[in-house]
Write an enzyme that holds these catalytic residues in place. Structure first.
Site, PDB file in Angstrom:
ATOM      1  CB  CYS A 116     -17.955   6.303   1.129  1.00 25.98           C
ATOM      2  SG  CYS A 116     -17.796   5.139  -0.245  1.00 25.98           S
ATOM      3  CB  SER A 158      -8.789  -1.789   6.038  1.00 23.92           C
ATOM      4  OG  SER A 158      -8.147  -2.902   5.488  1.00 23.92           O
ATOM      5  CD  GLU A 214      -2.434   1.812   0.324  1.00 23.39           C
ATOM      6  OE1 GLU A 214      -2.332   3.014   0.015  1.00 23.39           O
ATOM      7  OE2 GLU A 214      -3.167   1.006  -0.298  1.00 23.39           O
TER       8      GLU A 214
END
Length: 459
Positions: A47, A43, A37
């Site tokens: 939104c 995680s 990452e």
């Protein structure tokens, strides 16, 4: 026998859901899992960024479902601030770069999961990269925007684009005390709706004090002597700005996949089979915002960047990579949003989608209320339905209204998935009590009207 190695590119919803599901199915002695990452967070809920910026969420920690440390505790070797820069498909290896010191190296794989997400659309315009101009796709982006808001003396904000990101960021900036102007190319905001429904959103934005300027193309960003943004330049004039947020939308981040020769669809997303396996590649899977998905209504592929899909993709990938079996059949295109107290929802096809698919259709639009008309504070709700002309099959539904409007679209989403006709929908046994709905729920009223229009069209 040596353990197989599964390499995951991307540490957010799809990638880490895949890693977690694969770990549930196979232990570390059978399957080694390495994930890369490039950002600072794993995680997380992208939104939720507008609600963090707007102050509804206290900080980024509230948006994180599982930290890197929690993943590592489950025998998933998640390496943060590490960017994949090349995929060697034939050699089954990935070249990665440590962003802290710039060192690079190759990591081999037996199974590869590509979950590179999406990137904000950032048009090549003068001044678009100036300080004070922000995209909002990652938690790092959200923090950068908040840093700018914290050190900006002026209170003028311009949002470029009036899709989901644009209207949500307009609300967030309004809550921060900014004068907000939203500039967009279409005739109405929310191009995911038909224009007649988008007009309702425009009217609501005007009522909230948000200046909505449609039919306008941005041509550049004007900066001051210090290099920071001062105004957004359009073909209709300039709009002063102390901060600019790009809400034009996103596109699949498939730079690595394209360079590796993997198959891409018409929207630039990776193409997969029902098991989320990249077409033509037995040991490579892809999911989340970097893929295209099957539209169950039109039969074509679409790019839809939503965390709901990404998490489902990850579960399916993890099950298959872990030796099990699962499939993702496709979507009907359900999405909800809001701007202050106005709720906006759609599922299925818009009018132009239906025309593009070669479908003949009729439409029906009704006004109702979110509760019984006599119940205190009952508010207007507008529902629009599209139905196939001869069969009456539901093709799409759009809803704009106040409290209780958005989630009603789930009724239509289930009906679409089941292939129901609007006539069959009229007999659905939905919940009723005066605080929640009129005797005839607005969705059923729309279905009744659509049924009448279908019958008349068949005469």
């Amino acid at each position: 026998m040596a353990a197989e190695r599964m390499v995951v590119i991307g540490g957010d919803a799809a990638g880490m859901s895949a890693a977690s599901q694969a770990r549930r199915m196979r232990g570390p002695e059978e399957l080694e899992i390495v994930a890369f990452e490039r950002g600072h967070f794993s995680s997380y809920s992208a939104c939720g960024i507008p609600y963090w910026v707007g102050g509804d969420v206290s900080g980024p920690g509230d948006l994180i479902a599982r930290t890197p440390e929690e993943h590592r505790a489950r025998a998933i070797d998640l390496r943060m601030r590490t960017e994949a820069v090349e995929i060697d498909v034939a050699g089954q290896r990935v070249r990665v770069r440590d962003l802290s010191d710039g060192t690079e190296g190759w990591t081999g794989f037996d199974k590869l999961v590509i979950a590179t997400g999406a990137r904000p659309v950032r048009p090549a315009l003068p001044g678009i990269d100036a300080p004070g101009v922000h995209g909002v796709q990652t938690l790092d982006d959200g923090q950068a925007l908040l840093d700018t808001l914290g050190c900006t003396e002026g209170r003028r904000a311009v949002v470029v684009g009036a899709g989901y990101i644009g209207v949500e960021m307009a609300e967030a900036l309004l809550k921060r005390g900014y004068q907000v102007t939203v500039v967009y190319r279409g005739d109405q905001p929310m191009a995911t709706l038909d224009p007649d429904m988008g007009r309702l959103v425009h009217e609501a934005m005007d009522g909230l004090g948000i200046t909505a300027v449609g039919g306008t193309a941005v041509t550049g960003v004007r900066t001051g002597a210090d290099g920071r943004v001062r105004a957004v330049v359009t073909d209709a004039g300039e709009y002063p700005a102390d901060v600019v947020v790009l809400g034009i939308g996103v596109e699949p981040e498939t730079t690595l996949a394209r360079a590796a020769g993997l198959p891409l669809g018409p929207h630039g997303g990776l193409l997969t089979d029902l098991a989320m396996r990249v077409r033509g590649h037995e040991n490579i899977w892809a999911g989340g915002d970097c893929v295209e998905v099957l539209d169950l209504i039109s039969g074509s592929t679409r790019h839809i960047a939503l965390g709901t899909h990404a998490n489902k993709h990850g579960q399916i990938i993890g099950a298959n990579a872990g030796g099990g079996y699962a499939t993702f059949p496709g979507v009907v295109g359900t999405a909800v949003s809001k701007v202050c107290d106005l709720e906006i929802a759609r599922t299925g096809l818009r009018e132009k989608d239906a025309r593009r698919a070669g479908l003949q259709f009729v439409t029906a639009t009704i006004e109702s209320t979110n509760s019984a008309g006599y119940y205190p504070d009952a508010a207007v709700m507008t529902v629009k339905m599209l139905a196939e002309r001869r069969t009456g099959r539901l093709l799409g539904t759009q809803i704009v209204g106040r409290e209780g409007a958005a989630k009603r679209v789930d009724i239509a989403a289930v009906a679409l998935t089941a292939g129901m006709t609007v006539e069959a929908m009229t007999t659905l046994d939905l919940g009723y009590a005066p605080p929640f709905s009129p005797v005839w729920d607005p969705v059923l009223v729309a279905a009744r009207k659509a049924t009448t229009v279908v019958r008349k069209a068949g005469v």
